[in-house]
Design a protein around this motif. Structure first.
Motif, mmCIF file in Angstrom:
data_model
loop_
_atom_site.group_PDB
_atom_site.id
_atom_site.type_symbol
_atom_site.label_atom_id
_atom_site.label_comp_id
_atom_site.label_asym_id
_atom_site.label_seq_id
_atom_site.Cartn_x
_atom_site.Cartn_y
_atom_site.Cartn_z
ATOM 1 N N ASP A 80 0.840 -1.209 0.000
ATOM 2 C CA ASP A 80 0.000 0.000 0.000
ATOM 3 C C ASP A 80 0.867 1.248 0.000
ATOM 4 N N ARG A 81 1.892 1.253 0.816
ATOM 5 C CA ARG A 81 2.786 2.415 0.911
ATOM 6 C C ARG A 81 3.530 2.647 -0.400
ATOM 7 N N ARG A 82 3.940 1.580 -1.061
ATOM 8 C CA ARG A 82 4.614 1.724 -2.360
ATOM 9 C C ARG A 82 3.644 2.304 -3.393
ATOM 10 N N ILE A 83 2.413 1.825 -3.383
ATOM 11 C CA ILE A 83 1.390 2.362 -4.293
ATOM 12 C C ILE A 83 1.199 3.851 -4.047
ATOM 13 N N LEU A 84 1.044 4.234 -2.793
ATOM 14 C CA LEU A 84 0.831 5.648 -2.456
ATOM 15 C C LEU A 84 2.032 6.501 -2.845
ATOM 16 N N ALA A 85 3.238 5.983 -2.628
ATOM 17 C CA ALA A 85 4.446 6.742 -2.986
ATOM 18 C C ALA A 85 4.489 7.005 -4.487
ATOM 19 N N VAL A 86 4.182 6.003 -5.292
ATOM 20 C CA VAL A 86 4.187 6.179 -6.749
ATOM 21 C C VAL A 86 3.086 7.139 -7.168
ATOM 22 N N LEU A 87 1.880 6.955 -6.661
ATOM 23 C CA LEU A 87 0.751 7.807 -7.063
ATOM 24 C C LEU A 87 0.956 9.267 -6.683
ATOM 25 N N GLN A 88 1.647 9.531 -5.583
ATOM 26 C CA GLN A 88 1.899 10.924 -5.201
ATOM 27 C C GLN A 88 2.784 11.634 -6.213
ATOM 28 N N ARG A 89 3.645 10.908 -6.854
ATOM 29 C CA ARG A 89 4.572 11.520 -7.808
ATOM 30 C C ARG A 89 4.114 11.365 -9.254
ATOM 31 N N ALA A 132 1.033 -1.293 -11.381
ATOM 32 C CA ALA A 132 1.117 -2.679 -10.934
ATOM 33 C C ALA A 132 2.524 -3.224 -11.140
ATOM 34 N N GLU A 133 3.123 -2.881 -12.263
ATOM 35 C CA GLU A 133 4.483 -3.350 -12.548
ATOM 36 C C GLU A 133 5.478 -2.763 -11.545
ATOM 37 N N LYS A 134 5.329 -1.473 -11.248
ATOM 38 C CA LYS A 134 6.256 -0.808 -10.322
ATOM 39 C C LYS A 134 6.180 -1.373 -8.904
ATOM 40 N N VAL A 135 4.992 -1.839 -8.503
ATOM 41 C CA VAL A 135 4.835 -2.335 -7.126
ATOM 42 C C VAL A 135 4.748 -3.861 -7.061
ATOM 43 N N ASN A 136 5.032 -4.520 -8.185
ATOM 44 C CA ASN A 136 5.080 -5.988 -8.246
ATOM 45 C C ASN A 136 3.764 -6.658 -7.876
ATOM 46 N N LEU A 137 2.681 -6.206 -8.502
ATOM 47 C CA LEU A 137 1.365 -6.813 -8.319
ATOM 48 C C LEU A 137 0.761 -7.097 -9.695
ATOM 49 N N SER A 138 -0.249 -7.939 -9.711
ATOM 50 C CA SER A 138 -1.031 -8.090 -10.941
ATOM 51 C C SER A 138 -1.867 -6.824 -11.099
ATOM 52 N N ALA A 139 -2.283 -6.549 -12.324
ATOM 53 C CA ALA A 139 -3.084 -5.347 -12.585
ATOM 54 C C ALA A 139 -4.382 -5.368 -11.795
ATOM 55 N N SER A 140 -5.038 -6.520 -11.708
ATOM 56 C CA SER A 140 -6.320 -6.587 -10.988
ATOM 57 C C SER A 140 -6.126 -6.383 -9.487
ATOM 58 N N ALA A 141 -5.086 -6.974 -8.922
ATOM 59 C CA ALA A 141 -4.819 -6.796 -7.485
ATOM 60 C C ALA A 141 -4.460 -5.341 -7.187
ATOM 61 N N CYS A 142 -3.699 -4.732 -8.069
ATOM 62 C CA CYS A 142 -3.319 -3.331 -7.898
ATOM 63 C C CYS A 142 -4.558 -2.440 -7.958
#
Length: 152
Positions: free
Chosen positions: A7-16, A26-36
């Motif tokens: 979650d924190r990695r997702i938030l860090a990317v989305l803020q920038r 999803a690729e940046k945070v190592n998740l599937s697209a649906s899980a992301c």
């Protein structure tokens, strides 16, 4: 709900990169697209993501000057605080207004074209705010550091 590392990695990317595609996120945070996508929706629903905005260039928008205004009110009475806060929220040149502890009651972040424009804002808007006893303005000479990203 508490935030995990993903979650924190997702938030860090989305803020920038608020406009990043879900697939790239999803690729940046190592998740599937649906899980992301599910996680982002949950973060939005639970209020961790308050919204998405476009950050504009103040210089290109014609308001390159930033002025910080310290305001001291004549009294701390609730009705004066409320009247001040309602009135200041209606001034488009005021980007931020913070109730503070210390010498001043409020600190405002104001944008202006130049000193003449700030004088107009001061005369027509700031000086007419209810309950103001004292104002002190400081012009920013240069922005050394600026971010909208919170530490995650």
């Amino acid at each position: 709900m508490s935030l995990d590392t993903t979650d924190r990695r997702i938030l860090a990317v989305l803020q920038r990169q608020g406009r990043i595609s879900n697939a790239d996120l999803a690729e940046k945070v190592n998740l599937s697209a649906s899980a992301c996508h599910r996680r982002v929706q949950r973060l939005e629903t639970e209020g961790y993501i308050a919204g998405y905005v476009a950050l504009l260039d103040a210089r290109k928008m014609g308001v390159p000057s930033t002025v910080f205004v310290e305001i001291t009110l004549s009294t701390q009475a609730d009705e004066v605080l409320e009247a001040f806060e309602k009135a200041v929220a209606r001034i488009p040149d005021v980007l931020e207004c913070h109730l503070t502890a210390g010498a001043a009651d409020y600190i405002l972040k104001v944008v202006a074209e130049d000193t003449e424009d700030f004088a107009r804002i001061h005369r027509r808007s700031l000086a007419r705010l209810p309950g103001v006893a004292k104002m002190q303005s400081s012009f920013a000479l240069r922005t050394v550091s600026k971010t909208t990203a919170l530490p995650v």
